[in-house]
Design a protein around this motif. Sequence first.
Motif, short mmCIF file in Angstrom:
data_model
loop_
_atom_site.label_atom_id
_atom_site.label_comp_id
_atom_site.label_asym_id
_atom_site.label_seq_id
_atom_site.Cartn_x
_atom_site.Cartn_y
_atom_site.Cartn_z
N TRP A 201 -31.75 -11.64 -10.34
CA TRP A 201 -31.71 -10.88 -11.60
C TRP A 201 -32.72 -9.75 -11.59
O TRP A 201 -32.41 -8.64 -12.00
N LEU A 202 -33.93 -10.03 -11.13
CA LEU A 202 -34.96 -8.99 -11.11
C LEU A 202 -34.58 -7.87 -10.16
O LEU A 202 -34.74 -6.69 -10.47
N LEU A 203 -34.06 -8.22 -8.98
CA LEU A 203 -33.67 -7.21 -8.02
C LEU A 203 -32.53 -6.35 -8.55
O LEU A 203 -32.54 -5.12 -8.43
N ALA A 204 -31.54 -7.00 -9.18
CA ALA A 204 -30.41 -6.25 -9.74
C ALA A 204 -30.87 -5.37 -10.90
O ALA A 204 -30.43 -4.22 -11.04
N LEU A 205 -31.78 -5.90 -11.73
CA LEU A 205 -32.26 -5.13 -12.88
C LEU A 205 -33.03 -3.90 -12.43
O LEU A 205 -32.82 -2.79 -12.94
N VAL A 206 -33.91 -4.08 -11.45
CA VAL A 206 -34.75 -2.98 -10.98
C VAL A 206 -33.91 -1.91 -10.29
O VAL A 206 -34.17 -0.71 -10.41
N SER A 207 -32.86 -2.33 -9.57
CA SER A 207 -32.11 -1.37 -8.74
C SER A 207 -30.97 -0.70 -9.49
O SER A 207 -30.75 0.51 -9.34
N TYR A 208 -30.21 -1.47 -10.29
CA TYR A 208 -29.01 -0.91 -10.91
C TYR A 208 -29.24 -0.38 -12.32
O TYR A 208 -28.44 0.44 -12.80
N ALA A 209 -30.28 -0.84 -13.01
CA ALA A 209 -30.54 -0.35 -14.36
C ALA A 209 -30.81 1.16 -14.39
O ALA A 209 -30.28 1.86 -15.26
N PRO A 210 -31.61 1.74 -13.45
CA PRO A 210 -31.77 3.20 -13.47
C PRO A 210 -30.46 3.95 -13.24
O PRO A 210 -30.25 5.01 -13.84
N PHE A 211 -29.60 3.42 -12.37
CA PHE A 211 -28.30 4.07 -12.16
C PHE A 211 -27.47 4.06 -13.43
O PHE A 211 -26.83 5.06 -13.80
N PHE A 212 -27.48 2.90 -14.13
CA PHE A 212 -26.77 2.79 -15.40
C PHE A 212 -27.34 3.77 -16.42
O PHE A 212 -26.60 4.42 -17.16
N ALA A 213 -28.67 3.88 -16.46
CA ALA A 213 -29.32 4.83 -17.38
C ALA A 213 -28.93 6.26 -17.04
O ALA A 213 -28.74 7.10 -17.94
N GLY A 214 -28.80 6.56 -15.74
CA GLY A 214 -28.38 7.89 -15.34
C GLY A 214 -26.97 8.22 -15.79
O GLY A 214 -26.68 9.37 -16.19
N VAL A 215 -26.07 7.23 -15.74
CA VAL A 215 -24.70 7.45 -16.21
C VAL A 215 -24.68 7.69 -17.71
O VAL A 215 -23.96 8.58 -18.21
N ILE A 216 -25.48 6.92 -18.46
CA ILE A 216 -25.57 7.14 -19.91
C ILE A 216 -26.12 8.53 -20.21
O ILE A 216 -25.64 9.24 -21.11
N PHE A 217 -27.13 8.94 -19.44
CA PHE A 217 -27.69 10.29 -19.59
C PHE A 217 -26.62 11.35 -19.31
O PHE A 217 -26.51 12.36 -20.01
N ASP A 218 -25.82 11.11 -18.25
CA ASP A 218 -24.74 12.02 -17.91
C ASP A 218 -23.75 12.17 -19.06
O ASP A 218 -23.28 13.27 -19.36
N ALA A 219 -23.42 11.04 -19.69
CA ALA A 219 -22.41 11.06 -20.75
C ALA A 219 -22.92 11.75 -22.02
O ALA A 219 -22.12 12.31 -22.78
N THR A 220 -24.22 11.73 -22.25
CA THR A 220 -24.77 12.31 -23.48
C THR A 220 -25.39 13.69 -23.26
O THR A 220 -25.76 14.35 -24.23
N ASN A 221 -25.51 14.12 -22.00
CA ASN A 221 -26.16 15.39 -21.70
C ASN A 221 -25.20 16.55 -21.88
O ASN A 221 -24.03 16.47 -21.51
#
Length: 281
Positions: A201-221
């Motif tokens: 869980w920690l490895l997945a959270l640390v690695s994929y959460a920034p990518f998910f945040a980047g997609v959200i940023f893409d959608a709102t930018n």
Amino acid sequence: CTVIFTRLATRDLHKPISILFCNLAVSDLFTSFSGFWISMLFITNPDITIFGSQDMLAPYSLYTTSILSTIYNLVSIGIERYLAVAKSMRTRFRVARNHSMAVVFISWVLAFFLGCLPLMGWNCLQAERSISVLYSPFCVDYLVFITLPNVVVAFLVPLFTYLRIIIILRKRKLRMQACGQATGTYKSAETQVARTSISIWLLALVSYAPFFAGVIFDATNQRCHTDLYPGVYIFRNCTAMLITITCLGNPLLYTLRLRELGAKLKALRCLSANRVRACAI
């Protein structure tokens, strides 16, 4: 590569879960190769990785495919472990080698289909309206379509499976304690599963959460590429590095018995030496 070689060369590792472990290593290997391809494009022509071009469709599609395959493998491993632990309690279903092979085939077909949708026409090479700022020429709606359901699957399914495994082991330990039997094995297994699941869980959270945040940023930018350069693209590169670290961490987590892995490699070396000696005789 060491994990793949060891899994394929050692006969006693030809088990359903071993097939899933080997396939996970293959997925991580593909992620590393596609990431290296994107890095070389960035070194030779940085502008196409920022503003997007036809040349970026293939490496980005392969990168997406390998990440999706890794996610599906992690989910499959969690389900297989749950079925293996729960088979004596609630279900009589037993995972066989053919089932693992079918899961591997289906996961790759699904990953290739979803990952190659931009190559089939779902891209923004012509339309500038919904183009992704971070991953041009991908479309924002495609990234949202790929990211949201897979993030839910990647986090919720392992949560359910590993928690159920811990609950089942705890119930068995309490039942054996009530009967006055030793429970050291179940306690050790419960601790190991808990540690492994937390690490995953920690490895997945640390690695994929920034990518998910980047997609959200893409959608709102609403700003263009030049307004966001270079800070946002440094963030994108760090996200890619974290995903690569996940590719290195997965084999260590799922084959965390480093002594066991070393013993297998040593046995293979001894086996090769014995064969050479026998041929010489």
